[in-house]
Motif scaffolding. Structure first.
Motif, PDB file in Angstrom:
ATOM      1  N   SER A 147      -8.258  -4.793  -3.389  1.00 41.19           N
ATOM      2  CA  SER A 147      -6.877  -5.137  -3.279  1.00 41.19           C
ATOM      3  C   SER A 147      -5.876  -4.182  -3.028  1.00 41.19           C
ATOM      4  O   SER A 147      -5.846  -3.059  -3.762  1.00 41.19           O
ATOM      5  CB  SER A 147      -6.510  -6.500  -3.870  1.00 41.19           C
ATOM      6  OG  SER A 147      -6.299  -6.024  -5.305  1.00 41.19           O
ATOM      7  N   ALA A 148      -5.025  -4.178  -2.235  1.00 37.51           N
ATOM      8  CA  ALA A 148      -3.782  -3.719  -1.909  1.00 37.51           C
ATOM      9  C   ALA A 148      -2.694  -4.482  -2.381  1.00 37.51           C
ATOM     10  O   ALA A 148      -2.411  -5.375  -1.489  1.00 37.51           O
ATOM     11  CB  ALA A 148      -3.738  -2.688  -0.705  1.00 37.51           C
ATOM     12  N   GLU A 149      -1.845  -3.957  -2.966  1.00 40.18           N
ATOM     13  CA  GLU A 149      -0.500  -4.925  -3.522  1.00 40.18           C
ATOM     14  C   GLU A 149       0.629  -4.141  -3.562  1.00 40.18           C
ATOM     15  O   GLU A 149       0.730  -2.851  -3.726  1.00 40.18           O
ATOM     16  CB  GLU A 149      -0.885  -5.367  -4.812  1.00 40.18           C
ATOM     17  CG  GLU A 149      -0.133  -6.197  -5.494  1.00 40.18           C
ATOM     18  CD  GLU A 149      -0.449  -6.493  -6.966  1.00 40.18           C
ATOM     19  OE1 GLU A 149      -1.158  -7.791  -6.791  1.00 40.18           O
ATOM     20  OE2 GLU A 149      -0.248  -5.766  -7.869  1.00 40.18           O
ATOM     21  N   LEU A 161       5.123 -10.506  -6.024  1.00 39.44           N
ATOM     22  CA  LEU A 161       3.603  -9.793  -5.561  1.00 39.44           C
ATOM     23  C   LEU A 161       3.342 -10.168  -4.040  1.00 39.44           C
ATOM     24  O   LEU A 161       3.472 -11.306  -3.820  1.00 39.44           O
ATOM     25  CB  LEU A 161       2.715 -10.222  -6.172  1.00 39.44           C
ATOM     26  CG  LEU A 161       2.916  -9.811  -7.871  1.00 39.44           C
ATOM     27  CD1 LEU A 161       1.450 -10.590  -8.780  1.00 39.44           C
ATOM     28  CD2 LEU A 161       2.639  -8.662  -7.868  1.00 39.44           C
ATOM     29  N   VAL A 162       2.966  -9.189  -3.116  1.00 44.22           N
ATOM     30  CA  VAL A 162       2.528  -9.604  -2.078  1.00 44.22           C
ATOM     31  C   VAL A 162       1.104  -8.661  -1.789  1.00 44.22           C
ATOM     32  O   VAL A 162       1.134  -7.556  -2.112  1.00 44.22           O
ATOM     33  CB  VAL A 162       3.201  -9.038  -0.658  1.00 44.22           C
ATOM     34  CG1 VAL A 162       2.793  -9.411   0.639  1.00 44.22           C
ATOM     35  CG2 VAL A 162       4.619 -10.226  -0.797  1.00 44.22           C
ATOM     36  N   ASN A 163       0.014  -9.336  -1.549  1.00 45.86           N
ATOM     37  CA  ASN A 163      -1.115  -8.307  -1.284  1.00 45.86           C
ATOM     38  C   ASN A 163      -2.342  -8.797  -0.563  1.00 45.86           C
ATOM     39  O   ASN A 163      -2.259  -9.969   0.014  1.00 45.86           O
ATOM     40  CB  ASN A 163      -1.855  -8.193  -2.797  1.00 45.86           C
ATOM     41  CG  ASN A 163      -2.725  -9.251  -3.576  1.00 45.86           C
ATOM     42  OD1 ASN A 163      -3.389  -9.942  -2.623  1.00 45.86           O
ATOM     43  ND2 ASN A 163      -2.831  -9.517  -4.511  1.00 45.86           N
ATOM     44  N   TYR A 164      -3.392  -7.759  -0.041  1.00 47.44           N
ATOM     45  CA  TYR A 164      -4.381  -8.473   0.751  1.00 47.44           C
ATOM     46  C   TYR A 164      -5.647  -7.852  -0.044  1.00 47.44           C
ATOM     47  O   TYR A 164      -5.645  -7.004  -0.730  1.00 47.44           O
ATOM     48  CB  TYR A 164      -4.331  -7.233   1.916  1.00 47.44           C
ATOM     49  CG  TYR A 164      -5.515  -7.119   2.784  1.00 47.44           C
ATOM     50  CD1 TYR A 164      -5.805  -8.139   3.485  1.00 47.44           C
ATOM     51  CD2 TYR A 164      -6.512  -6.321   2.328  1.00 47.44           C
ATOM     52  CE1 TYR A 164      -7.221  -7.942   4.459  1.00 47.44           C
ATOM     53  CE2 TYR A 164      -7.746  -6.233   2.947  1.00 47.44           C
ATOM     54  CZ  TYR A 164      -8.092  -6.995   3.916  1.00 47.44           C
ATOM     55  OH  TYR A 164      -9.096  -7.077   4.705  1.00 47.44           O
ATOM     56  N   THR A 165      -6.418  -8.951  -0.223  1.00 46.77           N
ATOM     57  CA  THR A 165      -7.660  -8.824  -0.986  1.00 46.77           C
ATOM     58  C   THR A 165      -8.711  -9.113  -0.194  1.00 46.77           C
ATOM     59  O   THR A 165      -8.893  -9.973   0.667  1.00 46.77           O
ATOM     60  CB  THR A 165      -7.641  -9.783  -2.187  1.00 46.77           C
ATOM     61  OG1 THR A 165      -6.520  -9.526  -3.065  1.00 46.77           O
ATOM     62  CG2 THR A 165      -8.583  -9.692  -3.048  1.00 46.77           C
TER      63      THR A 165
END
Length: 190
Positions: A147-149, A161-165
């Motif tokens: 993930s990138a957060e 928090l906002v992320n792409y997993t």
């Protein structure tokens, strides 16, 4: 009088600014809710919930987290059939944080998960033809995650928090790879 107010305000801002950020061995809890996009196995976009514990290791930006997750969606099967799909389990990840853009932290994680999946509500026969599904519809699965957060500090102990997993299932016959976008909060407990 104006000078005293200005000095007090600057002092408050200076103290507030320096009280922010992470400390070595700091721990926190977080909760996120996300949207899983449709792809070749996931036939309809759905939602996923994650709650976990995170820890800062030292003062060099290294992170770790343990998360419990729950996913409820639908997966594709032969002849355009769509089956209900649930998965729940644990994800363990290690990561690194770039803190040079304070109050914004850029975090990256890589980890592994294990869980239990339940396809077609545990029914071994498909709904369209009442034929036997050749693989197990319930059981233990495992895989990799990354993930990138983006973490935005809102207050001393609270972050957005906002992320792409991305999840890569290594064991499942029904869910090979899917990704999700999450939003949530993190609260540092010490």
């Amino acid at each position: 009088m104006e000078k005293k107010i200005l000095v007090t305000l600057l002092l408050f801002i200076g103290l507030y600014y320096n009280a922010q950020g992470r400390r070595a061995n700091q721990s926190g809890i977080h909760a996120q809710y996300g949207y899983i996009a449709s792809n070749d196995t996931i036939k309809k976009g759905s939602f996923m919930a994650i709650a976990g514990y995170n820890h800062v290791f030292g003062d060099k930006g290294f992170l770790g987290k343990v998360e419990a997750f729950y996913q409820d969606t639908k997966v594709g099967y032969t002849d355009d059939q769509v089956l209900p799909y649930q998965k729940y389990g644990l994800n363990v990840s290690a990561g690194y944080s770039y803190e040079g853009l304070y109050p914004v932290f850029l975090n990256a994680y890589f980890g592994a998960f294990g869980g239990y999946e339940n396809v077609n509500d545990g029914n071994q026969k498909d709904p369209k033809y009442n034929a036997q599904i050749p693989t197990k519809v319930k059981g233990f699965v495992y895989g990799l995650s990354g993930s990138a957060e983006v973490e935005l500090v809102l207050a001393r102990k609270l972050s957005l928090l906002v992320n792409y997993t991305q999840f890569y299932d290594l064991k499942s016959e029904f869910s090979k790879s899917n990704y999700a976008f999450f939003g949530g909060i993190k609260y540092y407990i010490n």
